[in-house]
Design an enzyme around this catalytic site. Sequence first.
Site, PDB file in Angstrom:
ATOM      1  N   GLU A  93      67.815 106.436  84.202  1.00 23.62           N
ATOM      2  CA  GLU A  93      66.968 105.510  83.948  1.00 23.62           C
ATOM      3  C   GLU A  93      66.023 105.774  85.747  1.00 23.62           C
ATOM      4  O   GLU A  93      67.049 105.081  86.727  1.00 23.62           O
ATOM      5  CB  GLU A  93      66.410 105.124  83.684  1.00 23.62           C
ATOM      6  CG  GLU A  93      67.062 104.746  81.468  1.00 23.62           C
ATOM      7  CD  GLU A  93      67.071 102.943  80.942  1.00 23.62           C
ATOM      8  OE1 GLU A  93      67.537 103.632  80.305  1.00 23.62           O
ATOM      9  OE2 GLU A  93      66.852 102.741  81.477  1.00 23.62           O
ATOM     10  N   CYS A 106      62.571 102.632  91.188  1.00 27.87           N
ATOM     11  CA  CYS A 106      63.955 102.152  91.391  1.00 27.87           C
ATOM     12  C   CYS A 106      64.771 102.971  90.739  1.00 27.87           C
ATOM     13  O   CYS A 106      64.206 103.959  89.456  1.00 27.87           O
ATOM     14  CB  CYS A 106      63.453 100.688  90.023  1.00 27.87           C
ATOM     15  SG  CYS A 106      65.281 100.165  89.568  1.00 27.87           S
ATOM     16  N   CYS A 113      78.074 103.192  84.173  1.00 29.32           N
ATOM     17  CA  CYS A 113      78.207 101.675  85.330  1.00 29.32           C
ATOM     18  C   CYS A 113      80.360 101.613  84.736  1.00 29.32           C
ATOM     19  O   CYS A 113      80.297 101.442  83.301  1.00 29.32           O
ATOM     20  CB  CYS A 113      77.517 100.469  84.632  1.00 29.32           C
ATOM     21  SG  CYS A 113      77.848  99.676  86.388  1.00 29.32           S
ATOM     22  N   CYS A 117      79.261  94.168  83.594  1.00 23.60           N
ATOM     23  CA  CYS A 117      78.280  92.934  83.210  1.00 23.60           C
ATOM     24  C   CYS A 117      77.789  93.278  81.969  1.00 23.60           C
ATOM     25  O   CYS A 117      77.088  93.586  81.319  1.00 23.60           O
ATOM     26  CB  CYS A 117      77.558  93.196  84.442  1.00 23.60           C
ATOM     27  SG  CYS A 117      77.761  93.157  85.498  1.00 23.60           S
ATOM     28  N   CYS A 120      75.045  93.204  80.283  1.00 22.23           N
ATOM     29  CA  CYS A 120      73.805  94.776  81.356  1.00 22.23           C
ATOM     30  C   CYS A 120      73.723  95.760  79.936  1.00 22.23           C
ATOM     31  O   CYS A 120      75.343  95.819  79.391  1.00 22.23           O
ATOM     32  CB  CYS A 120      74.312  94.821  82.781  1.00 22.23           C
ATOM     33  SG  CYS A 120      73.657  96.318  82.364  1.00 22.23           S
ATOM     34  N   CYS A 334      67.585  97.206  82.095  1.00 20.24           N
ATOM     35  CA  CYS A 334      68.606  98.807  82.346  1.00 20.24           C
ATOM     36  C   CYS A 334      69.054  99.220  81.450  1.00 20.24           C
ATOM     37  O   CYS A 334      69.588  98.530  81.139  1.00 20.24           O
ATOM     38  CB  CYS A 334      68.708  98.634  84.059  1.00 20.24           C
ATOM     39  SG  CYS A 334      68.979  97.366  85.259  1.00 20.24           S
TER      40      CYS A 334
END
Length: 347
Positions: A93, A106, A113, A117, A120, A334
Amino acid sequence: MEKADIRSYDLEELKEFFVSLGEKPFRAKQAYSWLHQKHITDFGEMTDFSKQLREKLAEACTLSVLRQARVQQSKLDGTRKYLFALPDGNLVESVFLRYKHGNSVCVSSQAGCRMGCRFCASTLDGLARNLTPGEMLEQVYRIREDVGERVSNVVVMGMGEPLDNYQNLLKFLQILTGEGGENISGRNVTVSTCGLVPQMRSLAEEKLQLTLAVSLHAPTQEKRLALMPIAAKYEIHEVIDACRHYFARTGRRVTFEYSLMAGVNDTGQDARQLAELLRGLNCHVNLIPVNPVRERGYAQPERAAVQKFKEKLERLGVNATVRREMGRDIDGACGQLRRRYGSGKEL
Ligand code: SAH
């Protein structure tokens, strides 16, 4: 051997590449301009090269091009959120934001990832792979071509942990801010990290004039660890020390991101402890009411509570702003857009 992505070479490497093909080094400068100023998507567009040379290039390397799989535009503020397919079908994205001071993009640095976290969405399926420098640049280039306006600011705050893809990030920054490309000032670039201390210290030596943003999200080691597994590896005071070091080496004020979650990190005591933690550090705190992610279950505090938290920090001498929520109506957090469309292989 896998073919190299020609868009990931800096000018020096491109010269070496042309020489290795038995070509004159000045060809590299021409190619660089096609790649990084004209943003070509096909070797055939290099019209000042012979057909033979273009074919030779297509043989010897790849050219990363991102395909726009989806785009959503906010009716509230014109923010555009893109879902791009990488050449291998992975999805990332990117976001286009229009501010008074200029246009901002961005950028994602990884597909997925591995930082984990808890709040997220990007990390829910783990890390698929690192993005190449060319794939990071392509996000800026495709958006620039799509909106037809210059991009003056870049924030590496999309999917992924940029400092977990350090070498590719550096090459991306070098091409982005260098002459002969978009030539974006390092001062207009922000890199956001969850706090990878050794890489934060390395970045301080790079003379890039970047803004470093650090995702803090909690004022104490205990609370941070409950939200961010990476805190087990790099303790909160080590992260803050690395920020002091970054400021000492670069003179650039560090930004802290603090995502406010109701009943988790938004009390008066949290604000007091945060001010204590940051005392004497030249920094700025960006408060972001958490973007609720269905799988995560965190909620935004009331508006008044957010304001109160900000005012408390300011009374205690800490610069703070509440980040204006852009694109509220279009899957702001995100990783949300990508999740909605699964792996994307079917797009
Ligand atoms: N890995 C980098 C950059 C990625 S995300 C980092 O950790 O900084 C950019 C910012 O959005 C980070 O501060 C991240 O913690 C935050 N973020 C992620 N999910 C969020 C959510 N649901 N609500 C609010 N902020 C979120």
